[in-house]
Scaffold this motif. Structure first.
Motif, PDB file in Angstrom:
ATOM      1  N   ASN A 131       0.843  -1.194   0.000  1.00 18.43           N
ATOM      2  CA  ASN A 131       0.000   0.000   0.000  1.00 18.43           C
ATOM      3  C   ASN A 131       0.886   1.255   0.000  1.00 18.43           C
ATOM      4  OD1 ASN A 131      -1.743   2.106   0.505  1.00 18.43           O
ATOM      5  ND2 ASN A 131      -2.790   1.117   2.217  1.00 18.43           N
ATOM      6  N   PRO A 132       0.827   2.072  -1.062  1.00 18.68           N
ATOM      7  CA  PRO A 132       1.688   3.258  -1.142  1.00 18.68           C
ATOM      8  C   PRO A 132       1.372   4.312  -0.078  1.00 18.68           C
ATOM      9  CG  PRO A 132       0.076   3.259  -2.921  1.00 18.68           C
ATOM     10  CD  PRO A 132      -0.022   1.926  -2.259  1.00 18.68           C
ATOM     11  N   ASN A 133       0.193   4.241   0.523  1.00 17.79           N
ATOM     12  CA  ASN A 133      -0.148   5.190   1.588  1.00 17.79           C
ATOM     13  C   ASN A 133       0.553   4.839   2.903  1.00 17.79           C
ATOM     14  OD1 ASN A 133      -1.958   6.632  -0.081  1.00 17.79           O
ATOM     15  ND2 ASN A 133      -3.549   5.101   0.298  1.00 17.79           N
ATOM     16  N   ILE A 134       1.041   3.625   3.007  1.00 16.24           N
ATOM     17  CA  ILE A 134       1.743   3.164   4.220  1.00 16.24           C
ATOM     18  C   ILE A 134       3.234   3.035   3.960  1.00 16.24           C
ATOM     19  CG2 ILE A 134       1.914   1.340   5.957  1.00 16.24           C
ATOM     20  CD1 ILE A 134      -0.693   2.935   6.075  1.00 16.24           C
ATOM     21  N   TYR A 135       3.578   2.465   2.812  1.00 15.84           N
ATOM     22  CA  TYR A 135       4.982   2.207   2.471  1.00 15.84           C
ATOM     23  C   TYR A 135       5.383   3.072   1.286  1.00 15.84           C
ATOM     24  CZ  TYR A 135       4.104  -1.981   5.282  1.00 15.84           C
ATOM     25  OH  TYR A 135       3.748  -2.851   6.282  1.00 15.84           O
ATOM     26  N   GLU A 136       6.302   3.982   1.505  1.00 14.41           N
ATOM     27  CA  GLU A 136       6.798   4.832   0.423  1.00 14.41           C
ATOM     28  C   GLU A 136       7.529   3.970  -0.608  1.00 14.41           C
ATOM     29  OE1 GLU A 136       9.706   8.738  -0.227  1.00 14.41           O
ATOM     30  OE2 GLU A 136       9.351   7.932   1.780  1.00 14.41           O
ATOM     31  N   ASP A 137       7.245   4.230  -1.885  1.00 16.09           N
ATOM     32  CA  ASP A 137       7.819   3.410  -2.968  1.00 16.09           C
ATOM     33  C   ASP A 137       7.682   1.929  -2.607  1.00 16.09           C
ATOM     34  OD1 ASP A 137       8.640   5.679  -4.389  1.00 16.09           O
ATOM     35  OD2 ASP A 137      10.523   5.779  -3.263  1.00 16.09           O
ATOM     36  N   PRO A 138       6.459   1.425  -2.527  1.00 16.44           N
ATOM     37  CA  PRO A 138       6.215   0.082  -1.981  1.00 16.44           C
ATOM     38  C   PRO A 138       6.870  -1.068  -2.739  1.00 16.44           C
ATOM     39  CG  PRO A 138       4.253   0.921  -3.073  1.00 16.44           C
ATOM     40  CD  PRO A 138       5.207   2.072  -2.975  1.00 16.44           C
ATOM     41  N   LEU A 139       7.186  -0.869  -4.022  1.00 14.94           N
ATOM     42  CA  LEU A 139       7.796  -1.954  -4.799  1.00 14.94           C
ATOM     43  C   LEU A 139       9.316  -1.944  -4.716  1.00 14.94           C
ATOM     44  CD1 LEU A 139       5.566  -1.970  -8.010  1.00 14.94           C
ATOM     45  CD2 LEU A 139       5.195  -3.077  -5.795  1.00 14.94           C
ATOM     46  N   THR A 140       9.856  -0.978  -3.975  1.00 16.40           N
ATOM     47  CA  THR A 140      11.312  -0.871  -3.813  1.00 16.40           C
ATOM     48  C   THR A 140      11.757  -1.626  -2.568  1.00 16.40           C
ATOM     49  OG1 THR A 140      11.349   1.298  -4.874  1.00 16.40           O
ATOM     50  CG2 THR A 140      13.239   0.733  -3.492  1.00 16.40           C
TER      51      THR A 140
END
Length: 476
Positions: free
Chosen positions: A387-396
């Motif tokens: 979730n990008p709202n919780i984890y910045e740059d979630p795919l990194t």
């Protein structure tokens, strides 16, 4: 003329019946308002869309597209079951705390047929009994006293064997290693079949699980059943040998031994049920652990900074050690701060389990919607953990992000081992195996990436073209 009227009546009746059936399929009855979404085609539902392979580690398109269209809660139908999918972290956290009040344990029909049969979806005493026995074999005390050192010994041996190969397919070799280790914990010996690679079969089990439970020659489910029967025969033979040994006063106290001891006391511990429990545990651990291990190795190799920090942390452990021939201690394992960040980040990205399933046992009301009794609630870990709202740059891959993650945020948005009182009993064992493998790797060996490593969701995590490395020993 009369025959024509009869045919006209039958055709009209058929059209009305089919139209009514389709209407009721698309508009299920509910004491309230169902979440938005589509039930798809009759019987098939949206199953095929759910099973489409996505060539990305991101949230599966089936889930992501519907989250964007309907929000964090939507209805669908999968393999003939009415399902509500939730990516709402607050609701998920709440409902998983309401086990046996609002929801109960549920496994997909394919898993129920393949594993525990009529007992698989029963909770209460049976689940608590099995979890207690399992924790006595893989819980914190066992990990401290013997499993930590045993895992280090096995991983040392396996990585040394890897150096003898021109290239190593990490997922396959990790699965074989995990299969051997878990088999010995559960049964005291490795389950083997000279005709088949059992670890490879268990690795494909989750993929075959996510199919229609059609026992028809040519289907994945049919092939899975046939192979399962062969594996169950091996387990049943071992069970009979252990029962004979127990009757003669021998019992080594492993998981199978404790179940054998309980067979005379608990009615549900039939030979068939015990064999299926062992099968289910092997199926549930081998693919998930090997996938997480493979992704961790891939991500660290792709990130020189992470590899450097990991290496420095483990070299510092060796420097502080009083004796050079000593193995890892529990205190050293607990001190691996950056290593645990790496493990969490790999588990977050992997989201190995396709979903957490629960059956609704009483109508649940949320945000003006009603989830009816009898429906299946499906929580998607990837929807929370990417979730990008919780984890910045979630795919990194960014292990350092865990330095500043709060406890509540982690509890609601990080569920690699489930949640509530159904949290996976093997959670700590999985983390120990990953930590030990990383320790042995960066202190004794050098891994060089050769090829592969592309990931996909099917919706389980897959390495579509393998992940091959060259392993060599580090020079002093």
């Amino acid at each position: 003329m009369e025959m024509w009227s009869l045919w006209l009546f039958l055709i009209s009746f058929l059209i009305v019946s089919v139209t009514t059936w389709i209407y009721w399929w698309r508009n299920p009855s509910c004491n309230g308002r169902l979440p938005p979404g589509s039930m798809g085609l009759p019987l098939i539902g949206e199953t095929f869309n759910f099973l489409v392979t996505s060539k990305s580690i991101d949230i599966h398109p089936f889930i992501k597209e519907r989250m964007e269209r309907y929000g964090p809660l939507f209805k669908t139908s999968l393999a003939g079951r009415s399902v509500v999918v939730s990516s709402d972290p607050d609701f998920n956290y709440f409902v998983l705390q309401q086990e046996d009040k609002l929801v109960e344990l549920y496994y997909m029909d394919t898993f129920a047929k393949l594993v525990h049969k009529e007992n698989v979806n029963e909770g209460g005493y049976l689940h608590k009994y099995l979890k207690r026995v399992l924790l006595s074999c893989i819980g914190p005390e066992c990990l401290k006293e013997k499993l930590l050192s045993q895992s280090e010994e096995i991983i040392n041996h396996e990585l040394h064997e890897w150096t003898k190969q021109s290239e190593v397919e990490v997922k396959a070799q990790s699965a074989a290693m995990t299969h051997g280790f878990i088999s010995k914990i559960l049964m005291g010996c490795e389950l083997e079949n000279s005709e088949e690679n059992l670890s490879e079969y268990f690795c494909s089990f989750l993929q075959r699980l996510l199919t229609f439970p059609l026992y028809i020659p040519g289907t994945d489910f049919y092939r899975c059943i046939k192979k399962q029967q062969k594996v169950l025969t091996l387990i049943s033979q071992l069970l009979e040998e252990r029962r004979k040994s127990y009757s003669q006063g021998c019992n080594n106290g492993d998981f199978l031994g404790q179940l054998v001891e309980g067979m005379g006391k608990e009615a549900f511990l039939t030979p068939e049920f015990v064999s299926n429990v062992i099968f289910g545990l092997l199926a549930a651990t081998i693919d998930t652990i090997s996938s997480a291990v493979t992704l961790a190795i891939k991500c660290v190799l792709d990130d020189p900074s992470a590899l450097q920090q990991l290496t420095e942390e483990h070299e510092e452990i060796l420097k502080k050690r009083e004796g050079t021939n000593l193995g890892l201690s529990w205190e050293e394992y607990k001190s691996m701060t950056f290593t645990h960040y790496v493990i969490k980040e790999a588990l977050r990205l992997a989201s190995v389990a396709p979903g957490i399933f629960r059956r609704v046992i009483t109508d649940i009301h949320i945000d003006g919607y009603t989830i009816p009794k009898g429906w299946i609630l499906l929580i998607i870990p990837a929807a929370l953990q990417l979730n990008p709202n919780i984890y910045e740059d979630p795919l990194t891959f960014n292990p350092s992000r865990w330095k500043n993650m709060g406890g509540i945020s982690i509890a609601k948005n990080f569920v690699p081992f489930g949640g509530g009182n159904r949290t996976c009993a093997g959670a700590e064992l999985s983390k120990v195996l990953m930590a030990v493998l990383l320790h042995v790797w960066v202190t004794k060996y050098r891994l060089t990436r050769i090829r592969g490593g592309d990931v996909a969701r099917t919706p389980v995590l897959e390495f579509t073209n393998g992940f091959f490395v060259k392993v060599s020993e580090k020079q002093p």
